[in-house]
Enzyme design. Structure first.
Site, short mmCIF file in Angstrom:
data_model
loop_
_atom_site.label_atom_id
_atom_site.label_comp_id
_atom_site.label_asym_id
_atom_site.label_seq_id
_atom_site.Cartn_x
_atom_site.Cartn_y
_atom_site.Cartn_z
CD GLU A 1 -2.89 -0.97 -0.06
OE1 GLU A 1 -3.44 0.12 -0.29
OE2 GLU A 1 -3.01 -1.97 -0.80
CD1 TRP B 1 -1.01 -0.43 -4.34
CD2 TRP B 1 -1.29 0.83 -6.16
NE1 TRP B 1 -1.40 -1.26 -5.36
CE2 TRP B 1 -1.58 -0.51 -6.49
CE3 TRP B 1 -1.40 1.80 -7.15
CZ2 TRP B 1 -1.97 -0.90 -7.77
CZ3 TRP B 1 -1.79 1.42 -8.43
CH2 TRP B 1 -2.07 0.09 -8.73
CD1 TRP C 1 -16.41 13.92 -18.88
CD2 TRP C 1 -17.17 12.30 -17.55
NE1 TRP C 1 -15.34 13.12 -18.55
CE2 TRP C 1 -15.78 12.12 -17.75
CE3 TRP C 1 -17.87 11.39 -16.76
CZ2 TRP C 1 -15.07 11.07 -17.17
CZ3 TRP C 1 -17.16 10.35 -16.18
CH2 TRP C 1 -15.79 10.19 -16.37
CG ASN D 1 -8.31 2.83 -0.06
OD1 ASN D 1 -8.14 3.91 -0.63
ND2 ASN D 1 -8.04 1.67 -0.63
CD1 TRP E 1 -11.85 11.75 -14.86
CD2 TRP E 1 -10.54 12.48 -13.21
NE1 TRP E 1 -10.71 12.27 -15.44
CE2 TRP E 1 -9.88 12.71 -14.44
CE3 TRP E 1 -9.90 12.85 -12.03
CZ2 TRP E 1 -8.62 13.32 -14.52
CZ3 TRP E 1 -8.64 13.45 -12.10
CH2 TRP E 1 -8.01 13.68 -13.34
CD1 TRP F 1 -10.34 11.20 -6.60
CD2 TRP F 1 -12.20 10.67 -7.71
NE1 TRP F 1 -11.39 11.37 -5.73
CE2 TRP F 1 -12.55 11.07 -6.39
CE3 TRP F 1 -13.22 10.30 -8.58
CZ2 TRP F 1 -13.87 11.09 -5.94
CZ3 TRP F 1 -14.54 10.33 -8.13
CH2 TRP F 1 -14.85 10.72 -6.83
#
Length: 478
Positions: free
Chosen positions: A278, A281, A309, A344, A362, A385
């Protein structure tokens, strides 16, 4: 002794701080400086920063110095102090955002041209973004080979403390209140119930995690109804603790456990490996931001620039306020507003819902998170995102649409999480707690949860929303 400024930004600690250590070990008298821009946008992070600075002030005071707080544009503030105090050197730890890099590069060139010693260091990451490249000397675009390369090179632990005695130069400072960080937020009343923005608290949470929750982290990290994660993100973002300190703490605890036989060693190793992944990331997010600075506003997959969108402020506001009619989504958005944080797994669920079921850009979700998260980290937020939206590198495919009902049933199986943050659902039976619209009228009355009155009706049909999203995705592939 010559005087040196150590300019602190998102590295509010003396330990594991290479810029501070270098200034001390090079024989300088240190002026610890924090600069606040005169125009501070309203965000949850300003609340955190106020109290983190208060804690940092006390840390420096305990060491015999005083933290110099100033308002204004960084270059002007630095130049004034350089002139007033005959400063010979400036030290700081690097930033990795596009704006931060541009500002710091310009100032480094400017002050070096004036004859000052200017040194910068890495206090925020395990690896510098330019250190890890593939066989063709280009940046990785997939996490797994990137992280394998990091592990192959070895993970750096905490930076050393100064070897020499600290000599401080005390100077005039604004009072913390004059930075007006608390004046820019109006929704922070419940934050103190959930957070203590101090270094000691961050280290205590890290120690607690390694003594217990780490053993079940591999599975519990997806459960928002229990405390199964580290909750260290705000501490890392503000620099109250450093990511390399986390690596060192894992290594130390691993070494201690190796000296004694333990039946829980396997679960400990598994949990630590997942935690390091993690952190990987987080590193990868900074890596991508450094190599692709345009990703803050632009999708990394070119085709998504054509995505159709359906901007709708009413839908966006319903999502922001936790009034979508889908319990796990509403619980997450209300938790965020009240605490400045969101689990998360739920972050992924609410992001998927906004982008795919509601077809909202987004960037709208990313902006809202940057305003309301205490750990509002540009790199992690941007890549989170883009990943959920399917438009980043190594992203979740767009056709992976989270169903908020099935996600709620799977990861909040007893309904404890949604009942905590959506009190309208407290008396709803478990069978219907993730889809209260299925209750008949009598049960809705008995549960004090009349859908459309005491709790909103779903603002979108899940099946229709999913089909619309997939049609839109298909249109940009043709």
């Amino acid at each position: 002794m010559d005087n040196a400024i150590v300019w602190f930004r998102d590295d509010l600690r003396l330990q594991d701080n290479p810029a501070f250590t270098a200034a001390v070990d090079n024989g300088y008298r240190v002026i610890p400086l924090v600069i606040s821009e005169q125009t501070v946008p309203a965000s949850a992070h300003t609340w955190w920063r106020h109290y983190a600075l208060a804690d940092f002030q006390q840390s420096i005071k305990s060491s015999g110095g005083n933290l110099c707080l100033r308002l204004g544009r960084a270059e002007g503030v630095l130049q004034t102090l350089i002139d007033e105090l005959q400063v010979k050197a400036v030290f700081w730890n690097r930033r990795y955002t596009p704006t931060g890099i541009a500002i710091d590069t310009g100032m480094k060139q400017h002050f070096k041209a004036l004859g000052l010693e200017v040194k910068t260091f890495n206090a925020a990451l395990i690896k510098e973004p330019w250190q890890i490249l593939n066989k063709t000397q280009k940046p990785y675009r997939v996490f797994t080979p990137y992280w394998k390369a990091c592990l192959h090179e070895g993970l750096a632990g905490a930076n050393p403390l100064p070897e020499k005695k600290i000599h401080w130069l005390r100077t005039e400072s604004l009072a913390l209140q004059e930075l007006e960080l608390l004046d820019h937020i109006r929704w922070d009343k419940q934050f103190p119930e959930h957070w203590k923005p101090t270094r000691a608290e961050g280290l205590e949470q890290l120690n607690h995690f390694l003594q217990g929750p780490v053993h079940s982290y591999d599975c519990d990290r997806d459960r928002p109804d229990i405390v199964g994660t580290t909750r260290l993100s705000p501490y890392l973002h503000s620099g109250l603790i450093g990511v390399r300190e986390v690596v060192s703490a894992i290594e130390l605890e691993t070494a201690l456990r190796s000296t004694r036989s333990s039946v829980d060693s396997a679960s400990f190793v598994t949990g630590c490996d997942k935690l390091l992944s993690e952190l990987g990331w987080r590193e990868f997010s900074y890596y991508l931001l450094y190599h692709h600075p345009e990703c803050v506003r632009e999708p990394l997959q070119e085709s998504f620039k054509r995505f159709p969108w359906k901007k709708d402020q009413k839908l966006l506001r319903a999502w922001q306020s936790g009034q979508t009619g889908y319990p796990i989504v509403d619980a997450g958005m209300r938790e965020l507003w009240q605490t400045g944080w969101m689990h998360n797994r739920v972050r992924m669920i609410v992001a998927s819902f906004l982008v795919k079921h509601l077809m909202q850009p987004w960037q709208e979700g990313a902006d809202w998170f940057m305003q309301t998260l205490l750990d509002a980290d540009l790199a992690s937020n941007t890549q989170g995102w883009q990943w959920t939206s399917g438009c980043g590198v190594d992203a979740s495919p767009f056709f992976r649409v989270f169903n908020p009902v099935s996600q709620g049933k799977k990861f909040d199986p007893d309904g404890a999480y949604v009942r905590r943050w959506v009190p309208e659902l407290k008396r709803v039976p478990l069978k219907q707690v993730h889809e209260p619209w299925l209750m008949d009228a009598g049960l809705q009355q008995a549960s004090n949860c009349v859908v459309g009155d005491q709790y909103p009706k779903p603002i979108v049909d899940l099946k229709q929303g999913r089909e619309r999203a997939l049609e839109a995705w298909q249109s940009i592939r043709e």
